[in-house]
Design an enzyme around this catalytic site. Structure first.
Site, PDB file in Angstrom:
ATOM      1  N   HIS A  36      47.298  63.705  70.358  1.00 22.92           N
ATOM      2  CA  HIS A  36      45.828  63.729  70.222  1.00 22.92           C
ATOM      3  C   HIS A  36      45.223  64.241  71.515  1.00 22.92           C
ATOM      4  O   HIS A  36      45.728  63.994  72.594  1.00 22.92           O
ATOM      5  CB  HIS A  36      45.298  62.307  69.935  1.00 22.92           C
ATOM      6  CG  HIS A  36      43.941  62.307  69.332  1.00 22.92           C
ATOM      7  ND1 HIS A  36      42.804  62.400  70.093  1.00 22.92           N
ATOM      8  CD2 HIS A  36      43.542  62.288  68.045  1.00 22.92           C
ATOM      9  CE1 HIS A  36      41.747  62.404  69.291  1.00 22.92           C
ATOM     10  NE2 HIS A  36      42.159  62.334  68.050  1.00 22.92           N
ATOM     11  N   ASP A  67      46.198  60.914  61.112  1.00 28.45           N
ATOM     12  CA  ASP A  67      46.737  61.704  59.993  1.00 28.45           C
ATOM     13  C   ASP A  67      48.165  61.336  59.623  1.00 28.45           C
ATOM     14  O   ASP A  67      48.683  61.827  58.610  1.00 28.45           O
ATOM     15  CB  ASP A  67      46.682  63.196  60.356  1.00 28.45           C
ATOM     16  CG  ASP A  67      45.239  63.673  60.443  1.00 28.45           C
ATOM     17  OD1 ASP A  67      44.863  64.284  61.467  1.00 28.45           O
ATOM     18  OD2 ASP A  67      44.473  63.392  59.500  1.00 28.45           O
TER      19      ASP A  67
HETATM   20  C1  SDX Z   1      42.739  65.114  64.416  1.00 26.84           C
HETATM   21  O1  SDX Z   1      39.759  65.464  68.331  1.00 26.84           O
HETATM   22  C2  SDX Z   1      39.776  64.562  67.411  1.00 26.84           C
HETATM   23  O2  SDX Z   1      39.206  63.523  67.526  1.00 26.84           O
HETATM   24  C3  SDX Z   1      40.524  64.972  66.137  1.00 26.84           C
HETATM   25  C4  SDX Z   1      40.682  63.848  65.107  1.00 26.84           C
HETATM   26  C5  SDX Z   1      39.358  63.451  64.500  1.00 26.84           C
HETATM   27  O3  SDX Z   1      39.245  62.320  64.015  1.00 26.84           O
HETATM   28  O4  SDX Z   1      38.462  64.353  64.406  1.00 26.84           O
HETATM   29  O5  SDX Z   1      41.271  62.707  65.700  1.00 26.84           O
HETATM   30  C6  SDX Z   1      41.575  64.305  63.951  1.00 26.84           C
HETATM   31  O6  SDX Z   1      42.626  66.317  64.490  1.00 26.84           O
HETATM   32  C7  SDX Z   1      44.000  64.404  64.863  1.00 26.84           C
HETATM   33  C8  SDX Z   1      45.100  65.392  65.352  1.00 26.84           C
HETATM   34  C9  SDX Z   1      45.829  65.939  64.125  1.00 26.84           C
HETATM   35  N1  SDX Z   1      46.740  67.023  64.489  1.00 26.84           N
HETATM   36  C10 SDX Z   1      48.064  66.869  64.433  1.00 26.84           C
HETATM   37  O7  SDX Z   1      48.650  65.821  64.144  1.00 26.84           O
HETATM   38  C11 SDX Z   1      48.841  68.150  64.725  1.00 26.84           C
HETATM   39  C12 SDX Z   1      49.977  67.832  65.695  1.00 26.84           C
HETATM   40  N2  SDX Z   1      49.418  67.495  67.002  1.00 26.84           N
HETATM   41  C13 SDX Z   1      49.328  68.539  67.972  1.00 26.84           C
HETATM   42  O8  SDX Z   1      49.130  69.834  67.533  1.00 26.84           O
HETATM   43  C14 SDX Z   1      48.619  68.125  69.251  1.00 26.84           C
HETATM   44  O9  SDX Z   1      49.050  66.857  69.564  1.00 26.84           O
HETATM   45  C15 SDX Z   1      47.097  68.143  69.292  1.00 26.84           C
HETATM   46  C16 SDX Z   1      46.589  69.503  69.011  1.00 26.84           C
HETATM   47  C17 SDX Z   1      46.538  67.161  68.333  1.00 26.84           C
HETATM   48  C18 SDX Z   1      46.716  67.728  70.696  1.00 26.84           C
HETATM   49  O10 SDX Z   1      47.296  68.615  71.572  1.00 26.84           O
HETATM   50  P1  SDX Z   1      47.116  68.381  73.166  1.00 26.84           P
HETATM   51  O11 SDX Z   1      46.824  66.955  73.470  1.00 26.84           O
HETATM   52  O12 SDX Z   1      46.174  69.410  73.664  1.00 26.84           O
HETATM   53  O13 SDX Z   1      48.524  68.605  73.713  1.00 26.84           O
HETATM   54  P2  SDX Z   1      49.108  70.010  74.021  1.00 26.84           P
HETATM   55  O14 SDX Z   1      48.984  70.885  72.813  1.00 26.84           O
HETATM   56  O15 SDX Z   1      48.544  70.483  75.314  1.00 26.84           O
HETATM   57  O16 SDX Z   1      50.647  69.608  74.208  1.00 26.84           O
HETATM   58  C19 SDX Z   1      51.071  68.850  75.342  1.00 26.84           C
HETATM   59  C20 SDX Z   1      52.581  68.764  75.203  1.00 26.84           C
HETATM   60  C21 SDX Z   1      53.216  70.116  74.860  1.00 26.84           C
HETATM   61  O17 SDX Z   1      54.546  70.093  75.307  1.00 26.84           O
HETATM   62  P3  SDX Z   1      54.926  70.840  76.699  1.00 26.84           P
HETATM   63  O18 SDX Z   1      54.291  72.199  76.659  1.00 26.84           O
HETATM   64  O19 SDX Z   1      54.311  69.948  77.768  1.00 26.84           O
HETATM   65  O20 SDX Z   1      56.424  70.857  76.722  1.00 26.84           O
HETATM   66  O21 SDX Z   1      52.890  67.898  74.080  1.00 26.84           O
HETATM   67  C22 SDX Z   1      53.548  68.643  73.103  1.00 26.84           C
HETATM   68  C23 SDX Z   1      53.234  70.100  73.361  1.00 26.84           C
HETATM   69  O22 SDX Z   1      54.246  70.944  72.827  1.00 26.84           O
HETATM   70  N3  SDX Z   1      53.018  68.193  71.815  1.00 26.84           N
HETATM   71  C24 SDX Z   1      53.771  67.970  70.739  1.00 26.84           C
HETATM   72  C25 SDX Z   1      52.887  67.506  69.765  1.00 26.84           C
HETATM   73  N4  SDX Z   1      51.645  67.471  70.256  1.00 26.84           N
HETATM   74  C26 SDX Z   1      51.731  67.919  71.530  1.00 26.84           C
HETATM   75  N5  SDX Z   1      55.109  68.112  70.545  1.00 26.84           N
HETATM   76  C27 SDX Z   1      55.553  67.778  69.306  1.00 26.84           C
HETATM   77  N6  SDX Z   1      54.767  67.318  68.303  1.00 26.84           N
HETATM   78  C28 SDX Z   1      53.439  67.178  68.500  1.00 26.84           C
HETATM   79  N7  SDX Z   1      52.672  66.748  67.507  1.00 26.84           N
END
Ligand code: SDX
Length: 393
Positions: free
Chosen positions: A271, A328
């Site tokens: 998140h 989710d």
């Molecule tokens: C919602 O904003 C809100 O409030 C949204 C929401 C709402 O109520 O409106 O809460 C609803 O959108 C919830 C989120 C739903 N999305 C997902 O479940 C999709 C999977 N999650 C990711 O895509 C990700 O966690 C985000 C987009 C939600 C958040 O991304 P961040 O916090 O910006 O983290 P990042 O993309 O910068 O990643 C940081 C690290 C990376 O690894 P490194 O580059 O450091 O090696 O964490 C890893 C990412 O690859 N990572 C994940 C991951 N999420 C981040 N690795 C594996 N699985 C994941 N889900």
């Protein structure tokens, strides 16, 4: 980079906006709507009462809630021409573009409530949206399964009406399971607002041009569809289905995620704000057990989900990156047990988020200091250069 000063010495904040609607503490895993903890609202309130709270800032009195409910019930019908609007879509269309298009079309049918500067028109468009989105969502589902549309029955509650228009048939009576009604009402509460997330920021940015409420909400629905945002609840079920279908061991899948093979992510985890367990996910997880048990829908995918969560919460890759289940991760399992197809999950998210979107749009017009200014940028392109004729290129 946090904003810019105006010629009259003012300052426009473009980095983040203020709001009095929802408070999140991402590290502590706290979520409050207008100061009330989400855990108390989920347990004691109703979706319509929470909608009133988010939009008007206070919990309603008995009379205020009765009036709010009555006004919404009187607007559940769609214009007859708007019902024919659904005929133009292919049956296999994803319901999200159908829903966002129908919501945008409300601007064409209800031209007497488009002025964002007229409080009465803002109130009418608010009530029309809260009343008609469940009807639009149900019709998008009926279109996708080739079944007849049902008119709303205003003797029923908003959730009962939505379930009846979705799963009912003209030829026979339909009574929604009270357990399903209660669980769905609570899920809508959990989704009702979440501060300046992607879709809410979209609603505010579109609305900041004085575009009307219907078209601003349509923009929010489009932003919500993204699999990194509201589309994640659909992506979680697809992920669980893949793991089951391929007979993948949970630990093998976790290994693929950690190695970033094919860009695979653990959908429903992580998140932008929560660096702790999403408080909504904890409530949904308990509901998943309760409702699946009551519906007798023993779901192998729930077992896979729980094993994934258990593996991830004890794995340094996820712990170091503060990746926890978000709202989710479990919701799709409940929607599936209720009978909704996977492609309707994000529509359910939109149904829940609607009052939050409306509340933010209204707050921006009531308090311009909360308006998202025109975002500026740090320019990284070419410095000035002269045009060259094509013969010289
Ligand atoms: C919602 O904003 C809100 O409030 C949204 C929401 C709402 O109520 O409106 O809460 C609803 O959108 C919830 C989120 C739903 N999305 C997902 O479940 C999709 C999977 N999650 C990711 O895509 C990700 O966690 C985000 C987009 C939600 C958040 O991304 P961040 O916090 O910006 O983290 P990042 O993309 O910068 O990643 C940081 C690290 C990376 O690894 P490194 O580059 O450091 O090696 O964490 C890893 C990412 O690859 N990572 C994940 C991951 N999420 C981040 N690795 C594996 N699985 C994941 N889900």
């Amino acid at each position: 980079t946090t904003g810019y000063t105006t010629l009259d010495g003012g300052f426009v904040n473009t980095a983040s906006t203020s709001s009095a609607i929802t408070y999140i503490d991402g590290d502590a895993g706290i979520l409050r709507y207008r100061g009330y903890p989400i855990e108390q609202l989920a347990e004691k309130s109703s979706f319509l009462e929470v909608s009133y709270l988010l939009i008007h800032g206070e919990l309603p009195t008995t009379d205020q809630l009765a009036d709010f409910t009555h006004r919404i019930q009187r607007h559940t019908l769609l214009h007859e021409d708007l019902k024919r609007f659904f005929d133009g879509f292919p049956r296999n269309a994803h319901p999200m573009p159908v829903v966002s298009s129908a919501v945008n079309a409300l601007s064409a049918y209800y031209q007497d409530s488009l002025d964002p500067n007229d409080p009465e028109q803002v109130e009418v468009s608010t009530i029309r949206l809260l009343a008609k989105l469940p009807t639009i969502a149900a019709y998008a589902y009926k279109k996708s399964v080739g079944q007849p549309f049902l008119y709303p029955d205003n003797s029923k509650t908003l959730v009962e009406n939505f379930l009846r228009m979705t799963f009912g048939f003209p030829a026979e009576p339909y009574e929604a399971d009270p357990e399903v009604v209660k669980a769905l009402d609570m899920l809508l509460i959990l989704h009702a607002d979440h501060e300046q997330n992607c879709s809410t920021s979209t609603v505010r940015l579109v609305g900041s041009s004085n575009a009307n409420l219907f078209t601003s909400i349509s923009g929010g629905i489009n932003a919500l569809w993204g699999p990194l945002h509201g589309g994640a609840n659909q992506a979680v079920l697809e992920m669980l289905d893949d793991i089951k279908g391929q007979g993948l061991d949970v630990n093998e899948f976790i290994r693929k995620v950690k190695n970033k093979e094919d860009g695979v992510k653990l959908m429903g985890f992580g998140h932008r704000v929560y660096r702790n367990y999403d408080p909504r996910a904890a409530i949904v997880k308990k509901t998943a057990h309760d409702i699946l048990g009551k519906l007798g829908a023993q779901d192998e995918l729930l077992d896979i989900a729980m094993k994934l969560e258990e593996a991830a919460l004890t794995d340094d890759y996820f712990v170091d990156r503060k990746l926890y289940p978000n709202v989710d991760f479990y919701t799709g399992l409940i929607y599936r047990a209720m009978g909704f197809p996977t492609r309707m999950f994000t529509v359910m998210f939109a149904l829940g988020r609607l009052p939050g979107w409306i509340a933010h749009w209204r707050e921006m017009h009531e308090d311009p200091t909360t308006k998202i200014g025109r975002p500026r940028q740090i320019y990284t392109g070419h410095t000035e250069r002269n045009y060259t004729e094509v013969s010289a290129r």
